[in-house]
Design a protein around this motif. Structure first.
Motif, mmCIF file in Angstrom:
data_model
loop_
_atom_site.group_PDB
_atom_site.id
_atom_site.type_symbol
_atom_site.label_atom_id
_atom_site.label_comp_id
_atom_site.label_asym_id
_atom_site.label_seq_id
_atom_site.Cartn_x
_atom_site.Cartn_y
_atom_site.Cartn_z
ATOM 1 N N ILE A 138 -18.613 3.424 46.791
ATOM 2 C CA ILE A 138 -17.760 4.533 47.230
ATOM 3 C C ILE A 138 -17.135 5.232 46.032
ATOM 4 O O ILE A 138 -17.196 6.463 45.895
ATOM 5 N N ALA A 139 -16.520 4.455 45.140
ATOM 6 C CA ALA A 139 -15.842 5.048 43.984
ATOM 7 C C ALA A 139 -16.820 5.814 43.105
ATOM 8 O O ALA A 139 -16.530 6.929 42.649
ATOM 9 N N GLN A 140 -17.995 5.247 42.859
ATOM 10 C CA GLN A 140 -18.954 5.919 41.989
ATOM 11 C C GLN A 140 -19.511 7.188 42.616
ATOM 12 O O GLN A 140 -19.669 8.209 41.925
ATOM 13 N N LEU A 141 -19.804 7.153 43.907
ATOM 14 C CA LEU A 141 -20.324 8.344 44.561
ATOM 15 C C LEU A 141 -19.313 9.484 44.515
ATOM 16 O O LEU A 141 -19.667 10.652 44.326
ATOM 17 N N ARG A 142 -18.049 9.151 44.694
ATOM 18 C CA ARG A 142 -17.007 10.180 44.647
ATOM 19 C C ARG A 142 -16.859 10.762 43.247
ATOM 20 O O ARG A 142 -16.749 11.985 43.078
ATOM 21 N N VAL A 143 -16.869 9.879 42.237
ATOM 22 C CA VAL A 143 -16.762 10.360 40.858
ATOM 23 C C VAL A 143 -17.986 11.199 40.488
ATOM 24 O O VAL A 143 -17.870 12.259 39.859
ATOM 25 N N MET A 144 -19.166 10.740 40.905
ATOM 26 C CA MET A 144 -20.393 11.468 40.571
ATOM 27 C C MET A 144 -20.417 12.854 41.202
ATOM 28 O O MET A 144 -20.889 13.819 40.582
ATOM 29 N N ALA A 145 -19.896 12.968 42.418
ATOM 30 C CA ALA A 145 -19.890 14.262 43.099
ATOM 31 C C ALA A 145 -18.967 15.266 42.419
ATOM 32 O O ALA A 145 -19.215 16.478 42.462
ATOM 33 N N GLU A 146 -17.928 14.781 41.780
ATOM 34 C CA GLU A 146 -16.970 15.685 41.131
ATOM 35 C C GLU A 146 -17.261 15.892 39.644
ATOM 36 O O GLU A 146 -17.134 17.005 39.127
ATOM 37 N N PHE A 147 -17.649 14.827 38.954
ATOM 38 C CA PHE A 147 -17.725 14.885 37.492
ATOM 39 C C PHE A 147 -19.062 14.452 36.908
ATOM 40 O O PHE A 147 -19.269 14.556 35.700
ATOM 41 N N GLY A 148 -19.955 13.979 37.746
ATOM 42 C CA GLY A 148 -21.223 13.464 37.255
ATOM 43 C C GLY A 148 -21.122 12.010 36.833
ATOM 44 O O GLY A 148 -20.054 11.509 36.479
ATOM 45 N N GLY A 149 -22.247 11.313 36.891
ATOM 46 C CA GLY A 149 -22.317 9.921 36.482
ATOM 47 C C GLY A 149 -23.762 9.555 36.216
ATOM 48 O O GLY A 149 -24.684 10.181 36.742
ATOM 49 N N ALA A 150 -23.973 8.547 35.373
ATOM 50 C CA ALA A 150 -25.343 8.214 34.957
ATOM 51 C C ALA A 150 -25.455 6.744 34.617
ATOM 52 O O ALA A 150 -24.454 6.043 34.430
ATOM 53 N N GLY A 151 -26.695 6.287 34.513
ATOM 54 C CA GLY A 151 -26.987 4.945 34.049
ATOM 55 C C GLY A 151 -27.459 4.985 32.604
ATOM 56 O O GLY A 151 -27.942 6.005 32.119
ATOM 57 N N LEU A 152 -27.315 3.855 31.921
ATOM 58 C CA LEU A 152 -27.644 3.752 30.497
ATOM 59 C C LEU A 152 -28.889 2.886 30.307
ATOM 60 O O LEU A 152 -29.005 1.810 30.889
ATOM 61 N N LEU A 153 -29.809 3.381 29.484
ATOM 62 C CA LEU A 153 -30.975 2.607 29.060
ATOM 63 C C LEU A 153 -31.008 2.535 27.541
ATOM 64 O O LEU A 153 -30.772 3.558 26.888
ATOM 65 N N PRO A 154 -31.313 1.368 26.936
ATOM 66 C CA PRO A 154 -31.447 0.094 27.618
ATOM 67 C C PRO A 154 -30.108 -0.355 28.190
ATOM 68 O O PRO A 154 -29.055 0.006 27.678
ATOM 69 N N SER A 155 -30.182 -1.173 29.232
ATOM 70 C CA SER A 155 -28.971 -1.576 29.929
ATOM 71 C C SER A 155 -28.053 -2.422 29.051
ATOM 72 O O SER A 155 -26.860 -2.144 28.954
ATOM 73 N N GLY A 156 -28.576 -3.475 28.480
ATOM 74 C CA GLY A 156 -27.743 -4.353 27.656
ATOM 75 C C GLY A 156 -26.828 -5.263 28.432
ATOM 76 O O GLY A 156 -26.015 -5.970 27.834
ATOM 77 N N ALA A 157 -26.926 -5.256 29.768
ATOM 78 C CA ALA A 157 -26.085 -6.106 30.611
ATOM 79 C C ALA A 157 -26.987 -7.098 31.341
ATOM 80 O O ALA A 157 -27.908 -6.701 32.052
ATOM 81 N N VAL A 158 -26.728 -8.376 31.158
ATOM 82 C CA VAL A 158 -27.563 -9.433 31.721
ATOM 83 C C VAL A 158 -26.820 -10.146 32.842
ATOM 84 O O VAL A 158 -25.693 -10.622 32.650
ATOM 85 N N HIS A 159 -27.462 -10.212 34.005
ATOM 86 C CA HIS A 159 -26.871 -10.906 35.149
ATOM 87 C C HIS A 159 -27.121 -12.400 35.009
ATOM 88 O O HIS A 159 -28.243 -12.822 34.716
ATOM 89 N N LEU A 160 -26.104 -13.222 35.218
ATOM 90 C CA LEU A 160 -26.251 -14.661 35.083
ATOM 91 C C LEU A 160 -26.941 -15.288 36.283
ATOM 92 O O LEU A 160 -27.263 -16.481 36.264
ATOM 93 N N GLU A 161 -27.148 -14.509 37.329
ATOM 94 C CA GLU A 161 -27.917 -14.921 38.506
ATOM 95 C C GLU A 161 -27.322 -16.128 39.234
ATOM 96 O O GLU A 161 -28.041 -16.952 39.799
ATOM 97 N N SER A 162 -26.004 -16.217 39.203
ATOM 98 C CA SER A 162 -25.313 -17.239 39.986
ATOM 99 C C SER A 162 -25.207 -16.782 41.436
ATOM 100 O O SER A 162 -25.267 -15.579 41.721
ATOM 101 N N PRO A 163 -25.022 -17.705 42.373
ATOM 102 C CA PRO A 163 -24.858 -17.310 43.776
ATOM 103 C C PRO A 163 -23.647 -16.400 43.943
ATOM 104 O O PRO A 163 -22.647 -16.516 43.221
ATOM 105 N N THR A 164 -23.727 -15.483 44.905
ATOM 106 C CA THR A 164 -22.612 -14.569 45.147
ATOM 107 C C THR A 164 -21.378 -15.319 45.626
ATOM 108 O O THR A 164 -21.478 -16.353 46.289
ATOM 109 N N THR A 165 -20.216 -14.816 45.279
ATOM 110 C CA THR A 165 -18.959 -15.361 45.796
ATOM 111 C C THR A 165 -18.438 -14.510 46.956
ATOM 112 O O THR A 165 -17.313 -14.694 47.410
ATOM 113 N N VAL A 166 -19.270 -13.551 47.396
ATOM 114 C CA VAL A 166 -18.931 -12.719 48.565
ATOM 115 C C VAL A 166 -20.058 -12.890 49.576
ATOM 116 O O VAL A 166 -20.918 -12.012 49.738
#
Length: 292
Positions: free
Chosen positions: A244-272
């Motif tokens: 929700i927050a990102q869609l709202r920001v993107m609609a008003e000011f733009g938003g993008a993803g970064l390549l290469p990502s540089g963010a590694v998921h530890l792949e632990s089970p979700t806590t939600v």
């Protein structure tokens, strides 16, 4: 700004910059993930060229920073000269409230919402901030990569990939742009980045639907579209509040993803584990609608 080495402790330390001039605060919501949080903090300790502080909002049964691994990483960050703030946020009222709590504590012009199970490669924070400077947009995100999927190539999920050219964009579930969420499955971004042959230290921005796990916001622009104040309209068990927050920001000011990502998921089970309620089924994503 390059990091220094402390003559007293022999530890890498951050550039000496007053807290009032802090460029960035890393906001980490945490729950029952001591081992993962220690890894996340170790990644931040390696960001020697960035001027940032850290705020952890913990909802664990026992304060997560009492675990020796987390305690050690907090000490290391503080020895580097980082401002580390450890806060309890109870009772648990859902992830949107957690993010709202963190955002209200922040004072820096930029905030990085970082999940407590994500490792950031050295130099990532500077790349994110540089990309935001050049793009002049509301957010730039590094979608997390699951390295167990490096041999799992999914070209069909990458068909929606497009380089970002700037400007706001309203993305809704009935628009073709919504299919971009598939870009962030498995290790798709790692494969896309390799295909672009981005030089070491370089980066490219691409179009997204949203980014999970590691997202840099312009704090004022996030607040301008309501931040996460809509949390009171959601049940405690929900997911997708960051969308929700990102869609709202993107609609008003733009938003993008970064390549290469540089963010590694530890792949632990979700806590939600309860994922039945999507925030966007209750909260309007169009910023022209009444903000929560």
């Amino acid at each position: 700004m390059a990091g220094r080495w402390s003559g007293q402790w022999g530890l890498p330390v951050a550039p000496e910059v007053p807290d009032t001039q802090q460029e960035l605060q890393v906001l980490i919501p945490s729950y029952q993930r001591a081992a993962e949080l220690a890894v996340t903090l170790s990644g931040l300790a390696a960001q020697m060229d960035a001027n940032f502080g850290v705020i952890v909002a913990d909802q664990s049964e026992q304060p997560v920073w009492e675990h020796p691994a987390v305690e050690t990483m907090v000490r290391l960050l503080e020895a580097q000269g980082r401002d580390v703030r450890l806060e309890r946020n109870l009772p648990r009222q859902g992830m949107a409230q957690q993010r709202d709590f963190l955002l209200r504590l922040a004072t820096a012009p930029r905030v990085l919402f970082l999940d407590d199970d994500v490792w950031c490669e050295p130099g990532l924070l500077v790349r994110l901030m540089t990309a935001m400077d050049e793009a002049d947009c509301g957010f730039v995100g590094s979608a997390v990569q699951g390295l167990s999927y490096l041999d799992d190539r999914r070209p069909d999920e990458c068909r929606s990939f497009e380089l970002w050219e700037g400007g706001p964009e309203l993305v809704t579930e009935d628009s073709p742009a919504w299919e971009r969420w598939r870009l962030h499955n498995a290790a798709n971004l790692a494969h896309l980045a390799a295909g672009l042959e981005i030089p070491r230290g370089g980066w490219q921005l691409y179009k997204v639907a949203w980014v999970g796990g590691c997202v840099l916001f312009d704090r004022e622009r996030l607040l301008e579209v309501g931040g996460f104040s809509f949390w009171r309209s959601l049940p405690a068990a929900h997911v997708g509040e960051d969308v929700i927050a990102q869609l709202r920001v993107m609609a008003e000011f733009g938003g993008a993803g970064l390549l290469p990502s540089g963010a590694v998921h530890l792949e632990s089970p979700t806590t939600v584990p309860n994922r039945e309620t999507e925030a966007r089924d209750i909260i309007p994503v169009d910023p022209s609608a009444t903000l929560g």
